[in-house]
Design a protein around this motif. Structure first.
Motif, PDB file in Angstrom:
ATOM      1  N   MET A   1      46.613  43.792  37.660  1.00  0.00           N
ATOM      2  CA  MET A   1      45.355  44.261  38.204  1.00  0.00           C
ATOM      3  C   MET A   1      45.551  44.641  39.659  1.00  0.00           C
ATOM      4  SD  MET A   1      42.204  42.297  36.751  1.00  0.00           S
ATOM      5  CE  MET A   1      42.150  41.588  35.169  1.00  0.00           C
ATOM      6  N   MET A   2      44.678  45.524  40.091  1.00  0.00           N
ATOM      7  CA  MET A   2      44.831  46.065  41.429  1.00  0.00           C
ATOM      8  C   MET A   2      43.589  45.735  42.249  1.00  0.00           C
ATOM      9  SD  MET A   2      45.146  50.095  42.023  1.00  0.00           S
ATOM     10  CE  MET A   2      43.569  50.744  42.438  1.00  0.00           C
ATOM     11  N   MET A   3      43.737  45.140  43.390  1.00  0.00           N
ATOM     12  CA  MET A   3      42.609  44.888  44.287  1.00  0.00           C
ATOM     13  C   MET A   3      42.391  46.128  45.122  1.00  0.00           C
ATOM     14  SD  MET A   3      40.431  42.737  44.923  1.00  0.00           S
ATOM     15  CE  MET A   3      39.416  41.923  46.070  1.00  0.00           C
ATOM     16  N   LEU A   4      41.157  46.512  45.315  1.00  0.00           N
ATOM     17  CA  LEU A   4      40.871  47.770  45.985  1.00  0.00           C
ATOM     18  C   LEU A   4      40.589  47.577  47.463  1.00  0.00           C
ATOM     19  CD1 LEU A   4      38.776  49.566  43.281  1.00  0.00           C
ATOM     20  CD2 LEU A   4      41.087  50.050  44.012  1.00  0.00           C
ATOM     21  N   MET A   5      41.576  47.404  48.240  1.00  0.00           N
ATOM     22  CA  MET A   5      41.574  47.419  49.694  1.00  0.00           C
ATOM     23  C   MET A   5      40.383  46.714  50.341  1.00  0.00           C
ATOM     24  SD  MET A   5      43.134  51.204  50.402  1.00  0.00           S
ATOM     25  CE  MET A   5      41.689  52.092  49.938  1.00  0.00           C
ATOM     26  N   GLY A   6      39.915  45.627  49.773  1.00  0.00           N
ATOM     27  CA  GLY A   6      38.905  44.819  50.427  1.00  0.00           C
ATOM     28  C   GLY A   6      37.503  45.391  50.398  1.00  0.00           C
ATOM     29  N   ASN A  13      34.669  39.820  44.857  1.00  0.00           N
ATOM     30  CA  ASN A  13      36.016  39.498  44.394  1.00  0.00           C
ATOM     31  C   ASN A  13      36.414  40.244  43.125  1.00  0.00           C
ATOM     32  OD1 ASN A  13      36.424  37.613  46.470  1.00  0.00           O
ATOM     33  ND2 ASN A  13      35.219  36.116  45.355  1.00  0.00           N
ATOM     34  N   ALA A  14      35.652  41.248  42.739  1.00  0.00           N
ATOM     35  CA  ALA A  14      35.962  41.971  41.504  1.00  0.00           C
ATOM     36  C   ALA A  14      37.235  42.777  41.663  1.00  0.00           C
ATOM     37  CB  ALA A  14      34.801  42.883  41.146  1.00  0.00           C
ATOM     38  N   GLN A  15      37.891  43.009  40.555  1.00  0.00           N
ATOM     39  CA  GLN A  15      39.112  43.785  40.565  1.00  0.00           C
ATOM     40  C   GLN A  15      38.998  44.922  39.565  1.00  0.00           C
ATOM     41  OE1 GLN A  15      42.204  40.933  39.720  1.00  0.00           O
ATOM     42  NE2 GLN A  15      42.482  40.506  41.871  1.00  0.00           N
ATOM     43  N   ALA A  16      39.674  46.015  39.891  1.00  0.00           N
ATOM     44  CA  ALA A  16      39.765  47.138  38.971  1.00  0.00           C
ATOM     45  C   ALA A  16      40.989  46.930  38.109  1.00  0.00           C
ATOM     46  CB  ALA A  16      39.904  48.435  39.754  1.00  0.00           C
TER      47      ALA A  16
END
Length: 152
Positions: A1-6, A13-16
């Motif tokens: 999963m990738m966190m979208l730059m804050g 805290n959702a992740q794409a």
């Protein structure tokens, strides 16, 4: 999963989840230009996932996160399980935003409730104007009438 730059994405805290991507232009130095498809679960509506496709700029600036991505995106939200609500939701609420450049342009997703039709409507747009009008895309998820959408 990738966190979208804050940046906020369906909550703090959702992740794409990256579904996939295709290259659209070969770049000799740095990553290629791409169209990426990512999945986002709506945190306030269990059983609904939104799929967003958008352009991602490559090259040296893109690889360093300094490039400005195009303001165009497409959205398709679908029921992926039983729909339920933990608590009432707002009639209209921004549920996602992501920076597309280091300057002020953002991709946004707003959830609206069409109470008469018991339907969730999701609109994606960029806050950067293009020829006087923002690029946008809309999708809708009908909810079974046995499950009324609880509004705040």
């Amino acid at each position: 999963m990738m966190m979208l730059m804050g940046f906020g994405l369906f909550g703090a805290n959702a992740q794409a989840q990256k579904v996939g991507s295709v290259d659209t232009a070969f770049i000799l130095i740095g990553p290629d230009h791409k169209i990426v498809v990512e999945a986002y679960d709506d945190p306030k509506v269990k059983g609904v996932t939104c799929y967003v496709s958008r352009a991602k700029t490559g090259g040296i600036k893109g690889g360093l996160g300094l490039a400005e991505d195009k303001a165009e995106a497409s959205i398709a939200c679908r029921q992926v399980g039983p729909i339920s609500f933990e608590k009432p939701i707002k009639q209209q609420e921004e549920v996602f935003n992501q920076s597309l450049s280091i300057l002020f342009k953002k991709l946004r997703i707003v959830r609206m409730v069409d109470a008469e039709r018991n339907t969730l409507v999701y609109l994606t747009y960029s806050d950067k104007l293009i020829d006087g009008s923002p690029q946008n895309s809309v999708t809708a998820v009908p909810v079974d009438r046995a499950i009324p959408i609880p509004l705040k």
